[in-house]
Design a protein around this motif. Structure first.
Motif, mmCIF file in Angstrom:
data_model
loop_
_atom_site.group_PDB
_atom_site.id
_atom_site.type_symbol
_atom_site.label_atom_id
_atom_site.label_comp_id
_atom_site.label_asym_id
_atom_site.label_seq_id
_atom_site.Cartn_x
_atom_site.Cartn_y
_atom_site.Cartn_z
ATOM 1 N N TYR A 119 0.830 -1.201 0.000
ATOM 2 C CA TYR A 119 0.000 0.000 0.000
ATOM 3 C C TYR A 119 0.866 1.254 0.000
ATOM 4 O O TYR A 119 0.660 2.174 -0.789
ATOM 5 C CB TYR A 119 -0.886 -0.014 1.248
ATOM 6 N N GLU A 120 1.861 1.264 0.877
ATOM 7 C CA GLU A 120 2.670 2.471 1.013
ATOM 8 C C GLU A 120 3.528 2.709 -0.227
ATOM 9 O O GLU A 120 3.715 3.843 -0.659
ATOM 10 C CB GLU A 120 3.506 2.392 2.300
ATOM 11 N N GLN B 102 1.748 6.963 0.498
ATOM 12 C CA GLN B 102 1.077 7.467 1.692
ATOM 13 C C GLN B 102 1.243 6.475 2.828
ATOM 14 O O GLN B 102 1.242 5.271 2.596
ATOM 15 C CB GLN B 102 -0.425 7.593 1.417
ATOM 16 N N PRO B 103 1.363 6.990 4.067
ATOM 17 C CA PRO B 103 1.394 6.047 5.187
ATOM 18 C C PRO B 103 0.045 5.362 5.342
ATOM 19 O O PRO B 103 -0.991 5.939 5.035
ATOM 20 C CB PRO B 103 1.693 6.937 6.398
ATOM 21 N N ARG B 104 0.081 4.110 5.775
ATOM 22 C CA ARG B 104 -1.148 3.341 5.929
ATOM 23 C C ARG B 104 -1.850 3.753 7.222
ATOM 24 O O ARG B 104 -1.251 3.735 8.281
ATOM 25 C CB ARG B 104 -0.760 1.858 5.985
ATOM 26 N N VAL B 105 -3.106 4.148 7.097
ATOM 27 C CA VAL B 105 -3.895 4.341 8.311
ATOM 28 C C VAL B 105 -4.985 3.284 8.310
ATOM 29 O O VAL B 105 -5.568 2.982 7.278
ATOM 30 C CB VAL B 105 -4.532 5.745 8.392
ATOM 31 N N GLN C 179 -7.159 -3.193 -3.147
ATOM 32 C CA GLN C 179 -6.779 -2.739 -1.801
ATOM 33 C C GLN C 179 -5.356 -3.171 -1.431
ATOM 34 O O GLN C 179 -4.960 -3.127 -0.283
ATOM 35 C CB GLN C 179 -7.794 -3.238 -0.778
ATOM 36 N N TYR C 180 -4.599 -3.620 -2.438
ATOM 37 C CA TYR C 180 -3.187 -3.954 -2.265
ATOM 38 C C TYR C 180 -2.935 -5.055 -1.254
ATOM 39 O O TYR C 180 -1.904 -5.085 -0.603
ATOM 40 C CB TYR C 180 -2.370 -2.709 -1.892
ATOM 41 N N PRO D 196 -8.333 2.776 -0.480
ATOM 42 C CA PRO D 196 -7.031 3.461 -0.430
ATOM 43 C C PRO D 196 -6.999 4.750 -1.248
ATOM 44 O O PRO D 196 -6.185 5.622 -0.970
ATOM 45 C CB PRO D 196 -6.057 2.431 -0.993
ATOM 46 N N ARG E 264 -8.474 9.486 -0.510
ATOM 47 C CA ARG E 264 -7.968 10.751 0.023
ATOM 48 C C ARG E 264 -7.027 11.379 -0.979
ATOM 49 O O ARG E 264 -6.426 10.691 -1.807
ATOM 50 C CB ARG E 264 -7.265 10.530 1.349
ATOM 51 N N PRO F 203 -3.586 12.942 -1.673
ATOM 52 C CA PRO F 203 -2.319 12.773 -0.967
ATOM 53 C C PRO F 203 -1.654 14.080 -0.561
ATOM 54 O O PRO F 203 -0.613 14.040 0.057
ATOM 55 C CB PRO F 203 -1.434 12.009 -1.953
ATOM 56 N N SER G 283 5.458 5.333 -5.991
ATOM 57 C CA SER G 283 6.224 6.469 -5.500
ATOM 58 C C SER G 283 7.655 6.400 -6.033
ATOM 59 O O SER G 283 8.141 5.346 -6.435
ATOM 60 C CB SER G 283 6.224 6.484 -3.971
#
Lengths: 161, 423
Positions: free
Chosen positions: A115-116, A121-124, B164-165, B259, B262, B264, B276
């Motif tokens: 995910y990261e 983005q950091p995982r929340v 959702q990875y 995921p 939002r 970023p 990234s």
């Protein structure tokens, strides 16, 4: 000739289109399996494929059916009021369960590293959000039930009178 | 063509014996199905809803494969033999085409989950009926139902986990989801051919319903219409919590549990990242002042630094970037037209263009573009986005952006482009 067809049909248990379309179905499935047969993980795929059906039919279904049976027993479905209480618990509970099932990875915080890397983005954890949405469903349902309550009481009194 | 008549196929004695010897508890199970709403009518309504919608999920999924450019061997899985749509060049117009097809594939796939679950609930007594079959035809049909049910649940599970990875399954997603889909397609077609006449008949007039209707119906706690409203409500809830991943602005936040729900960050580069800079593992020095874009084609090699690219005629286009995972976003990109770069490389009308990234490891560190994807007036080597330089995460010093091209083929951190002719 026609008689022979009829006999074949009776022996097989269905008509020729039935046999043909199933032949097509199995050919396609067999072809797909043949094409993945070289993959090292092919057995994992088969396991997940069959496992998905088993997990639904023999785990998920009995679980939610049993939960519903308990709920029915607890609320008493014989009166209008009891049925209303049952459904006003049932509906938000099903909603919460559905969201949990579909958005499980976010709620249980699975796949953090992937995910990261993917989002930057950091995982929340979404557990709190899921609880909030589920809570909102229950509150909304309870509010509607409260609004219906006087009418339902009247209905029950009339039917018992 | 129904197989519901209580007659036995060959060999008759076998099937009759089987019917006469139910396992212990069979009667209790049969009488245990109490829901008064279960029945061929409910099943038919749900079935027709799926018949009207699932083909859209299937077709958009297959279109997605076509959008990846299988002719360049860059659509996964690589070897699908005939299990694909007929080959065609993925168009660049409308620019939101991939945003639409993939958004539909993922969004509709999620929205249909409650309908699928309700359909399975409505027919589950059949799994436990005795005898399990009365003929070879019924045995085969039951096997096809395993492919049908296993297929749809497998596709839902792998798809939902992928966006959702959470790659819990431990196999390649593309391979499994693609071939799983074909197993499902065959079983789906067979199921429709076999059952559609019965579903239509059940909705036109009442049919005898020996399989689904309960022997001893319990009290009605929810009408059939109530059940359908509940299913629709579940779909609506999922739709409300999913659609945000295809919207820009504050509404994106409505995808609360996904995921991509939002933004970023703030500012011109504050939109979704798919990979990234850190994850790509590129040495930061390579994207600094020493960076050069290498163009090849027609036996010529030319190199430009970023300042030279910025000095060329700049073109601005508002284009969506859409991911195979269903999310998308629209941004304003500025850069040099790919057609202009092709001309500079000495290949004014290339048959294709091979783009290579500075990245060394990822599956999508390179992509081949079709002729129409190079020639489109809005096909760019983008240097800036929303009036600012690209951020490192969005592909600085330069990235590809082409209308209707899948996001992962909009190569970031571009190192070189090879413009190719047909021969």
């Amino acid at each position: 000739m026609i008689e022979r067809f009829a006999r074949l049909r009776a022996a097989y248990g269905a008509g020729a289109p039935h046999a043909l379309v199933l032949l097509l179905c199995f050919t396609l499935a067999g072809w797909a399996v043949f094409l993945v047969a070289g993959e090292a993980t092919v057995w994992r795929m088969v396991l997940w494929f069959v496992g998905a059906a088993i997990a639904h039919d023999l785990i998920l279904f009995p679980l939610y059916a049993a939960a519903d049976r308990l709920l029915r027993r607890a609320t008493g479905a014989r009166s209008a009021l009891g049925r209303a209480v049952l459904n006003h618990v049932r509906v938000p509970a099903l909603g919460a369960a559905l969201l949990f099932l579909v958005f499980l990875p976010g709620i249980l915080d699975l796949g953090k590293a992937t995910y990261e890397a993917a989002t930057g983005q950091p995982r929340v954890s979404y557990a709190a959000r899921w609880l909030a949405v589920s809570g909102a469903l229950f509150v909304l349902s309870a509010a509607i039930l409260a609004a219906r309550w006087p009418r339902l009481r009247r209905l029950d009194r009339e039917s018992s009178a | 063509m129904g197989t519901n008549a209580p007659e036995y196929g060959a060999p008759r004695t076998l099937w009759r014996k089987l019917a006469e010897h139910p396992p212990p508890g069979e009667g209790a199970v049969r009488r245990g199905w109490r829901s008064p709403v279960r029945g061929v009518r409910l099943t038919s309504v749900l079935g027709l809803v799926l018949l009207g919608t699932l083909p859209l999920v299937i077709v958009t999924g297959l279109l997605d494969y076509a959008a990846y450019g299988p002719q360049f061997r860059q659509a996964f899985p690589l070897d699908v033999a005939w299990l694909r749509l007929p080959p065609f060049d993925w168009p660049t117009r409308p620019s939101w085409l991939f945003r639409l097809t993939q958004g539909l594939h993922v969004g509709l796939g999620i929205v249909l989950i409650p309908v699928v679950l309700a359909k399975l609930w409505s027919v589950i007594p059949k799994l436990f009926t005795w005898p399990p079959a009365r003929s070879v035809a019924q045995v085969l049909e039951r096997v096809s139902l395993l492919l049908l049910v296993g297929g749809i649940l497998f596709e839902i599970a792998t798809g939902v986990l992928n966006i959702q990875y959470a790659y819990l399954f431990g196999f390649d997603f593309y391979t499994a989801h693609y071939f799983g889909a074909w197993v499902f397609i065959g079983a789906f077609v067979a199921h429709v051919v076999i059952k559609l006449p019965r579903a239509v008949a059940a909705l036109r007039r009442s049919l005898p319903d020996p399989d689904l209707a309960p022997l001893r119906p319990g009290p009605v706690t929810l009408s059939r219409r109530g059940v359908l409203a509940l299913v629709g409500g579940g779909s609506l809830l999922l739709a409300l919590l999913t659609v945000g991943q295809s919207l820009d602005g504050p509404l994106r936040r409505t995808a609360l549990l996904l995921p991509r729900g939002r933004n970023p960050g703030e500012g011109p580069n504050g939109f979704q990242v798919n990979r990234s800079f850190a994850a790509a593992g590129i040495q930061p020095a390579l994207t600094g002042p020493a960076w050069r874009l290498t163009l090849t084609g027609g036996g010529r090699t030319v190199r430009f630094d970023r300042a030279a690219l910025l000095a060329m005629p700049q073109h601005t286009a508002r284009l969506p970037i859409a991911c195979v995972e269903g999310w998308s976003t629209q941004q304003t990109w500025t850069g040099v037209r790919l057609a202009d770069l092709a001309a500079l490389a000495g290949v004014p009308a290339p048959a294709s263009a091979h783009v290579v990234s500075l990245e060394r490891t990822g599956l999508f560190r390179q992509a081949t573009l079709q002729a129409n994807q190079v020639a489109d007036r809005d096909a760019l080597l983008a240097l800036r986005v929303n009036g600012a330089d690209l951020s490192a995460d969005h592909g600085y010093p330069a990235r590809i952006i082409v209308p209707a091209l899948p996001g992962v083929h909009c190569t970031k951190w571009v190192a070189s482009i090879d413009f190719r002719t047909d021969d």
